[in-house]
Design a protein around this motif. Structure first.
Motif, mmCIF file in Angstrom:
data_model
loop_
_atom_site.group_PDB
_atom_site.id
_atom_site.type_symbol
_atom_site.label_atom_id
_atom_site.label_comp_id
_atom_site.label_asym_id
_atom_site.label_seq_id
_atom_site.Cartn_x
_atom_site.Cartn_y
_atom_site.Cartn_z
ATOM 1 N N TYR A 29 0.853 -1.175 0.000
ATOM 2 C CA TYR A 29 0.000 0.000 0.000
ATOM 3 C C TYR A 29 0.893 1.229 0.000
ATOM 4 O O TYR A 29 1.674 1.467 0.937
ATOM 5 N N MET A 30 0.809 2.034 -1.052
ATOM 6 C CA MET A 30 1.783 3.096 -1.266
ATOM 7 C C MET A 30 1.815 4.123 -0.143
ATOM 8 O O MET A 30 2.872 4.625 0.226
ATOM 9 N N GLN A 31 0.652 4.435 0.435
ATOM 10 C CA GLN A 31 0.624 5.450 1.496
ATOM 11 C C GLN A 31 1.452 5.017 2.702
ATOM 12 O O GLN A 31 2.108 5.831 3.338
ATOM 13 N N ASP A 32 1.404 3.726 3.001
ATOM 14 C CA ASP A 32 2.141 3.219 4.166
ATOM 15 C C ASP A 32 3.569 2.852 3.829
ATOM 16 O O ASP A 32 4.393 2.654 4.736
ATOM 17 N N ALA A 33 3.886 2.732 2.561
ATOM 18 C CA ALA A 33 5.199 2.214 2.170
ATOM 19 C C ALA A 33 6.069 3.262 1.495
ATOM 20 O O ALA A 33 7.068 2.905 0.850
ATOM 21 N N ARG A 34 5.742 4.543 1.635
ATOM 22 C CA ARG A 34 6.547 5.568 0.962
ATOM 23 C C ARG A 34 8.019 5.535 1.377
ATOM 24 O O ARG A 34 8.897 5.646 0.510
ATOM 25 N N PRO A 35 8.335 5.404 2.661
ATOM 26 C CA PRO A 35 9.773 5.324 3.020
ATOM 27 C C PRO A 35 10.478 4.150 2.357
ATOM 28 O O PRO A 35 11.609 4.286 1.890
ATOM 29 N N LEU A 36 9.803 2.991 2.285
ATOM 30 C CA LEU A 36 10.380 1.819 1.638
ATOM 31 C C LEU A 36 10.659 2.104 0.167
ATOM 32 O O LEU A 36 11.738 1.766 -0.352
ATOM 33 N N LEU A 37 9.725 2.738 -0.518
ATOM 34 C CA LEU A 37 9.883 3.005 -1.942
ATOM 35 C C LEU A 37 10.937 4.074 -2.197
ATOM 36 O O LEU A 37 11.683 4.004 -3.175
ATOM 37 N N PHE A 54 13.644 -5.834 -2.867
ATOM 38 C CA PHE A 54 12.345 -6.152 -2.274
ATOM 39 C C PHE A 54 12.347 -7.531 -1.608
ATOM 40 O O PHE A 54 11.663 -7.731 -0.597
ATOM 41 N N GLN A 55 13.140 -8.464 -2.131
ATOM 42 C CA GLN A 55 13.244 -9.765 -1.481
ATOM 43 C C GLN A 55 13.894 -9.606 -0.103
ATOM 44 O O GLN A 55 13.471 -10.223 0.890
ATOM 45 N N ARG A 56 14.917 -8.769 -0.029
ATOM 46 C CA ARG A 56 15.612 -8.540 1.243
ATOM 47 C C ARG A 56 14.749 -7.756 2.235
ATOM 48 O O ARG A 56 14.681 -8.095 3.422
ATOM 49 N N GLU A 57 14.026 -6.746 1.761
ATOM 50 C CA GLU A 57 13.287 -5.864 2.668
ATOM 51 C C GLU A 57 11.896 -6.386 3.025
ATOM 52 O O GLU A 57 11.413 -6.164 4.138
ATOM 53 N N VAL A 58 11.242 -7.042 2.069
ATOM 54 C CA VAL A 58 9.840 -7.423 2.262
ATOM 55 C C VAL A 58 9.644 -8.940 2.228
ATOM 56 O O VAL A 58 8.652 -9.457 2.727
ATOM 57 N N GLY A 59 10.612 -9.632 1.645
ATOM 58 C CA GLY A 59 10.465 -11.084 1.500
ATOM 59 C C GLY A 59 9.581 -11.492 0.335
ATOM 60 O O GLY A 59 9.123 -12.634 0.263
ATOM 61 N N ARG A 60 9.361 -10.573 -0.617
ATOM 62 C CA ARG A 60 8.531 -10.862 -1.789
ATOM 63 C C ARG A 60 9.217 -10.307 -3.026
ATOM 64 O O ARG A 60 10.004 -9.355 -2.950
ATOM 65 N N THR A 61 8.913 -10.905 -4.177
ATOM 66 C CA THR A 61 9.514 -10.455 -5.428
ATOM 67 C C THR A 61 8.409 -10.133 -6.425
ATOM 68 O O THR A 61 7.917 -11.018 -7.132
ATOM 69 N N PRO A 62 7.949 -8.888 -6.492
ATOM 70 C CA PRO A 62 6.892 -8.508 -7.436
ATOM 71 C C PRO A 62 7.415 -8.539 -8.864
ATOM 72 O O PRO A 62 8.612 -8.675 -9.123
ATOM 73 N N HIS A 63 6.470 -8.413 -9.806
ATOM 74 C CA HIS A 63 6.844 -8.292 -11.213
ATOM 75 C C HIS A 63 7.369 -6.879 -11.437
ATOM 76 O O HIS A 63 6.672 -5.888 -11.178
ATOM 77 N N ILE A 64 8.628 -6.767 -11.888
ATOM 78 C CA ILE A 64 9.273 -5.475 -12.096
ATOM 79 C C ILE A 64 9.121 -5.067 -13.552
ATOM 80 O O ILE A 64 9.514 -5.812 -14.464
ATOM 81 N N MET A 65 8.565 -3.883 -13.784
ATOM 82 C CA MET A 65 8.383 -3.383 -15.141
ATOM 83 C C MET A 65 9.113 -2.051 -15.277
ATOM 84 O O MET A 65 8.577 -0.994 -14.947
ATOM 85 N N PRO A 66 10.380 -2.066 -15.741
ATOM 86 C CA PRO A 66 11.139 -0.816 -15.880
ATOM 87 C C PRO A 66 10.829 -0.102 -17.185
ATOM 88 O O PRO A 66 10.527 -0.735 -18.201
ATOM 89 N N SER A 67 10.917 1.209 -17.167
ATOM 90 C CA SER A 67 10.727 2.023 -18.371
ATOM 91 C C SER A 67 11.793 3.113 -18.380
ATOM 92 O O SER A 67 11.830 3.960 -17.477
ATOM 93 N N VAL A 68 12.665 3.061 -19.378
ATOM 94 C CA VAL A 68 13.742 4.035 -19.508
ATOM 95 C C VAL A 68 13.455 4.908 -20.722
ATOM 96 O O VAL A 68 13.442 4.420 -21.851
ATOM 97 N N LEU A 69 13.209 6.192 -20.476
ATOM 98 C CA LEU A 69 12.936 7.139 -21.559
ATOM 99 C C LEU A 69 14.230 7.853 -21.918
ATOM 100 O O LEU A 69 14.892 8.444 -21.061
#
Length: 586
Positions: free
Chosen positions: A524-532, A569-584
């Motif tokens: 949840y982004m509101q609660d996880a801003r420091p993590l992000l 994210f594996q180290r901090e949260v123990g989960r590995t989401p799908h990462i979608m990078p975009s480089v402009l």
């Protein structure tokens, strides 16, 4: 429609013989020995061990006849997938052998894959009048109509090739123009029943029992037969009984009626029209596939609607509730179907009001019960009275039960038998029925998709497997790597997604803005801003260090972003989401 017959001169294959200096078997030199005759090969690319995507092949020497090209619908684990079709790589490799693709009837699990199959195969397609009408509309939707040769056959037509011949017998199913297909081979006939039941009071033309018995009397090498209802006792009830039940249900309704059934169940649609006429109701047709079938059915004379009885949905408010019948798609609880949108309040023209009656005239497809129940619950919450299941007997199957199947086996009397069109338990049940009718264990073959059966005049054995499997259709495009796609969908559903966006100077590799991280379904982004924020800083440091050592490459930065974020994210949260990078790049 244009009826065309493709006929080639039938020739007898020349006998071949090998002359050898010595015959190891008999010790005599100069003796000629006949080479082993080739088998008739029977295979399935879909429809065995599953409900849907029916596709079968009969091959002898340099000729292949294909029967059906269907699709099936995905289950809940395949979110974002529209359809599943057979893998036809074996057919594309042997396209020069294919004489034609013959369709047993017009249901989606038998014709639905055609737009995708015919992108890869240039072969003529044959079917009954209604079947070809439905195929024509489907190909027109995909803008392929001018690219495919379509041919209408009737029961008395025959198509002769050098090695194989194809002819037909009429069957009874829940759609008109359903046929069994007979492929004559040098060793005897191979019979494919299509979907069938024995209905002695049918709504359409009766099945040709005499021709079935005649085919059986001439000698049948192998039978492939529908197994869908092989676990159900007795005969499948007549469609005629359902017509009376529909009329009785209509007479008991004072408000509007919403009637949901399979769009392709043309017999049922005519019964609905007849009942509406007797109850003085106007008919509103909703749903693209339902509208298409009504139009094609009327053109071909299978659906007869009195002048002025059909009403546009825009004019529905001009009539009293007791004068309206809405015929719609959505009997399987499909999320985007008309009835589902009406139930959820998302339809732009029709809403559910207290006093409405909704009739489900179908049985849930195996594995689809949850969607149907969800739709029923939404309709009831909106105030509708819902008729479903066995209430009023408002549905009967188009597939034969155990006595129907035994009757077909008795008519055809094959040397070898292959149960098809059903999940594994249904195939086994059908096998046991065949054993009861006199076939022996060594003459009944329960096969898997991709298996081949090599059949000779008096014996049969399992042959080599051929490429087979599933191809996923998403947004009209084919996805061949299903394992990768399933893994991606499961990852998105279970772990969520992280999108990383940044702007980079393409000459220097310097980060001009970002990286910025947005997540969905992960934290949840509101609660996880420091993590992000810490994740963004960690990625920026890694990329800057890499930029000091490596020449900038967008591909390298995308791969590094994925690796760094996964580890973080594996180290901090123990989960590995799908990462979608975009480089402009600028």
């Amino acid at each position: 429609m244009n009826e065309a017959k493709l006929k080639e001169a039938k020739t007898k294959p020349a006998n071949t013989a090998n002359t050898t200096g010595a015959n190891a078997a008999n010790g005599k030199s100069g003796r000629r020995s006949k080479s082993s005759p080739p088998p008739v090969r029977i295979f399935s690319l879909g429809g065995i061990g599953e409900i849907g995507k029916n596709m079968y092949g009969i091959e002898y020497k340099n000729e292949i006849v294909i029967v059906d090209a269907g699709l099936k619908f995905p289950d809940s684990r395949l979110s974002g997938i529209d359809y599943i079709i057979p893998d036809i790589s074996y057919l594309t490799q042997n396209q020069h052998k294919i004489k034609g693709l013959f369709l047993t009837h017009g249901h989606e699990d038998h014709i639905g894959a055609l737009p995708f199959v015919l992108r890869q195969l240039s072969v003529p397609v044959y079917g009954g009048a209604l079947t070809i009408g439905l195929v024509r509309a489907k190909l027109e939707e995909y803008r392929m109509l001018g690219e495919v040769k379509l041919h209408v056959f009737d029961e008395n037509d025959r198509f002769d090739y050098q090695q194989l011949s194809v002819h037909f017998f009429r069957t009874t199913h829940s759609i008109p123009d359903a046929y069994g297909i007979v492929i004559d081979t040098p060793y005897g006939a191979v019979v494919h029943t299509g979907d069938f039941k024995f209905d002695f009071t049918p709504e359409d033309k009766p099945a040709n029992l005499f021709k079935m018995a005649s085919v059986g009397g001439e000698g049948v090498l192998a039978l492939l037969a529908d197994s869908t209802n092989s676990e159900k006792e007795g005969f499948t009830p007549s469609e005629r009984r359902v017509g009376g039940a529909i009329l009785e249900a209509f007479r008991q309704c004072d408000g509007r009626i919403l009637f949901a059934t399979f769009a392709s169940n043309v017999h049922r649609l005519q019964q609905v029209v007849d009942a509406a006429m007797q109850c003085n109701r106007k008919i509103v047709v909703i749903g693209r596939s339902m509208e298409k079938v009504f139009a094609i059915g009327q053109d071909l004379g299978y659906i007869r609607v009195p002048e002025g009885m059909l009403v546009d949905v825009k004019h529905i408010d001009r009539y009293e509730d007791r004068q309206i019948l809405i015929v719609c798609t959505g009997s399987q609880g499909e999320p985007n179907a008309a009835l589902s949108r009406i139930a959820s309040g998302a339809h732009r023209s029709v809403q559910i009001y207290p006093g409405d009656t909704v009739i489900f005239s179908s049985s849930p497809i195996p594995g689809n019960g949850q969607n149907v129940n969800r739709s029923i619950d939404m309709l009831m919450r909106a105030g509708a009275h819902v008729i479903y299941g066995s209430i009023f007997d408002i549905h009967t199957s188009g597939h034969g039960c155990r006595e129907d199947l035994k009757l077909m086996l008795s008519f055809i009397r094959p040397k070898f038998f292959i149960p098809i069109h059903g999940e594994y338990r249904m195939l086994l049940s059908h096998k046991n029925l065949a054993l009861q009718t006199g076939l022996t264990e060594d003459r009944v073959f329960v096969m898997n998709i991709g298996d081949t059966l090599s059949v000779y005049r008096n014996r049969a054995k399992r042959g080599r497997t051929i490429p087979a499997g599933e191809v996923f259709i998403s947004n009209g495009e084919m996805r061949l790597n299903e394992d990768e796609l399933v893994e991606e969908r499961m990852e998105l559903a279970q772990e969520g997604i992280v999108v990383v966006v940044m702007t980079v100077d393409s000459r220097t590799g310097k980060i001009l803005s970002g990286p910025d991280i947005v997540t969905r379904g992960f934290v949840y982004m509101q609660d996880a801003r420091p993590l992000l924020r810490r994740a963004e800083a960690a990625l920026r440091r890694s990329l800057n260090r890499m930029g000091e050592k490596e020449t900038y490459s967008q591909k390298l930065w995308l791969r590094t972003t994925q690796q760094v974020m996964r580890r973080y994210f594996q180290r901090e949260v123990g989960r590995t989401p799908h990462i979608m990078p975009s480089v402009l790049e600028v």
